[in-house]
Design a protein around this motif. Structure first.
Motif, PDB file in Angstrom:
ATOM      1  N   TYR A  20       0.825  -1.205   0.000  1.00 16.76           N
ATOM      2  CA  TYR A  20       0.000   0.000   0.000  1.00 16.76           C
ATOM      3  C   TYR A  20       0.859   1.253   0.000  1.00 16.76           C
ATOM      4  CZ  TYR A  20       0.783   0.988   5.022  1.00 16.76           C
ATOM      5  OH  TYR A  20       1.345   1.307   6.233  1.00 16.76           O
ATOM      6  N   THR A  37       8.234  11.400   3.790  1.00 26.07           N
ATOM      7  CA  THR A  37       8.356  12.594   4.629  1.00 26.07           C
ATOM      8  C   THR A  37       9.790  12.689   5.163  1.00 26.07           C
ATOM      9  OG1 THR A  37       6.142  11.954   5.344  1.00 26.07           O
ATOM     10  CG2 THR A  37       7.122  13.858   6.442  1.00 26.07           C
ATOM     11  N   GLU A  41      12.612   3.215  13.961  1.00 25.11           N
ATOM     12  CA  GLU A  41      11.502   4.057  13.488  1.00 25.11           C
ATOM     13  C   GLU A  41      10.338   3.898  14.459  1.00 25.11           C
ATOM     14  OE1 GLU A  41       9.676   2.994   9.748  1.00 25.11           O
ATOM     15  OE2 GLU A  41       9.698   0.865  10.182  1.00 25.11           O
TER      16      GLU A  41
HETATM   17  N1  PDD Z   1       2.603   5.010   7.553  1.00 28.30           N
HETATM   18  N2  PDD Z   1       7.360   3.887   8.990  1.00 28.30           N
HETATM   19  C1  PDD Z   1       6.221   3.171   9.040  1.00 28.30           C
HETATM   20  C2  PDD Z   1       6.251   1.828   9.666  1.00 28.30           C
HETATM   21  C3  PDD Z   1       5.031   3.709   8.509  1.00 28.30           C
HETATM   22  O1  PDD Z   1       3.902   2.991   8.546  1.00 28.30           O
HETATM   23  C4  PDD Z   1       5.045   5.023   7.952  1.00 28.30           C
HETATM   24  C5  PDD Z   1       3.823   5.669   7.387  1.00 28.30           C
HETATM   25  C6  PDD Z   1       6.261   5.725   7.924  1.00 28.30           C
HETATM   26  C7  PDD Z   1       6.385   7.101   7.315  1.00 28.30           C
HETATM   27  O2  PDD Z   1       6.389   7.039   5.905  1.00 28.30           O
HETATM   28  P1  PDD Z   1       5.819   8.243   5.020  1.00 28.30           P
HETATM   29  O3  PDD Z   1       6.554   9.462   5.421  1.00 28.30           O
HETATM   30  O4  PDD Z   1       6.126   7.840   3.613  1.00 28.30           O
HETATM   31  O5  PDD Z   1       4.361   8.364   5.292  1.00 28.30           O
HETATM   32  C8  PDD Z   1       7.394   5.127   8.441  1.00 28.30           C
HETATM   33  C9  PDD Z   1       1.403   5.472   6.912  1.00 28.30           C
HETATM   34  C10 PDD Z   1       1.150   6.938   6.981  1.00 28.30           C
HETATM   35  C11 PDD Z   1       0.241   4.608   7.367  1.00 28.30           C
HETATM   36  O6  PDD Z   1       0.460   3.414   7.518  1.00 28.30           O
HETATM   37  O7  PDD Z   1      -0.869   5.121   7.550  1.00 28.30           O
END
Ligand code: PDD
Length: 292
Positions: A34, A208, A180
């Protein structure tokens, strides 16, 4: 929520009318990937990067990409136009499709493509004034955290454990290092230097995160991509978490301890402004062309 329009396998339709067969491998095995893509004032945020990561995730699970980049763009733009909110977070998922339950890949299956939209309101001002709380937890996930897989059970359990402890996020520890959050990337500030763990199989390569690194470098803020040990995390002047839906949030409590002065730090204030300015440039169409 009632008027929400979604996309399913080539069609736009009201959410309540979108149905998938129970034998979809997404439902049975969590066999899919996703993306979550912000859309500000009708403009898709870092679309190219999100689509590149989608391809990387699809390659990681050996599933062909059912749409071309141009088709993804057109579909996502139509989805955003079909939904009323000025700012939206667009969710898309691709699964290995419908097949009799068998772990092995089906010989023939058509990937299921689903996308939906949710309003993306700005963070509440109190959150930005006070910051958020996080707890540390051992990372119980698998060895392929760089793949944005829909099978999120460990992340769900970790986030729930954080919420039940009165915190907003779990910061995950593996091999003595902080990697993270349960659904976010991690930054710390140590001796005036911004540090974020390097991209490897232990964390999601956040869009991000990459933008924050880019904004820091453009603004001359010293920034390093290197491992963060648990003790560095605990001694950090500032801790931030980043994600598409939460942007950049300052963590002001970690476990039972105050982070820094217990208020959002100076470096965060600066990055928050840079990020908001970037978003404004995106709204006016400047940002995506500015950076290359
Ligand atoms: N999740 N690490 C994990 C495990 C995440 O699920 C997410 C984001 C991020 C940040 O990635 P990005 O900056 O590309 O959103 C890091 C999304 C927002 C979610 O599962 O809803």
């Amino acid at each position: 929520m009632n008027e929400s329009i979604v996309y399913l396998n080539g069609e736009f339709l009201p959410l309540e009318e979108a149905k998938i067969p129970v034998l979809d491998r997404g439902f049975i095995f969590g066999d899919g990937v996703y993306e979550v893509i912000p859309c500000y004032g009708g403009r898709l945020f870092r679309l190219e990067e999100h689509l590149r990561r989608l391809q990387y995730s699809l390659d990681g699970i050996r599933l062909r990409n059912p749409l071309t980049p141009a088709e993804w763009k057109e579909m996502l733009q139509r989805l955003a136009e079909a939904n009323p909110a000025e700012d939206q977070s667009l969710y898309l998922q691709v699964t290995r499709g419908v097949a009799g339950r068998d772990h092995r890949f089906p010989e023939k299956s058509t990937p299921t493509v689903f996308a939906m939209s949710k309003p993306l309101p700005p963070a509440p001002p109190e959150l930005l004034e006070r910051g958020v709380a996080a707890i540390t937890l051992p990372d119980i996930r698998w060895q392929c955290c760089h793949i944005k897989a829909i099978s999120l059970l460990p992340n769900v359990l970790l986030r729930q454990q954080a919420l039940e402890a009165g915190a907003d996020e779990a910061i995950l520890l593996r091999d003595g290092e902080a990697t993270e959050g349960a659904a976010s990337n991690l930054f710390i500030v140590e001796a005036g230097v911004l540090i974020t763990p390097p991209k490897d199989h232990r964390l999601l390569p956040g869009i991000t995160r990459d933008l924050v690194v880019e904004l820091a470098r453009d603004a001359g803020i010293p920034c390093q991509e290197r491992t963060v040990t648990e003790s560095e995390l605990r001694a950090a002047q500032e801790i931030w978490i980043t994600s598409s839906t939460r942007e950049i949030l300052p963590v002001t409590r970690l476990d039972d301890t105050v982070v820094g002065k217990g208020r959002p730090g100076e470096m965060w204030q600066r990055m928050y402004q840079l990020y908001q300015r970037y978003k404004e440039r995106l709204r006016t169409g400047e940002a995506e062309t500015d950076r290359r």
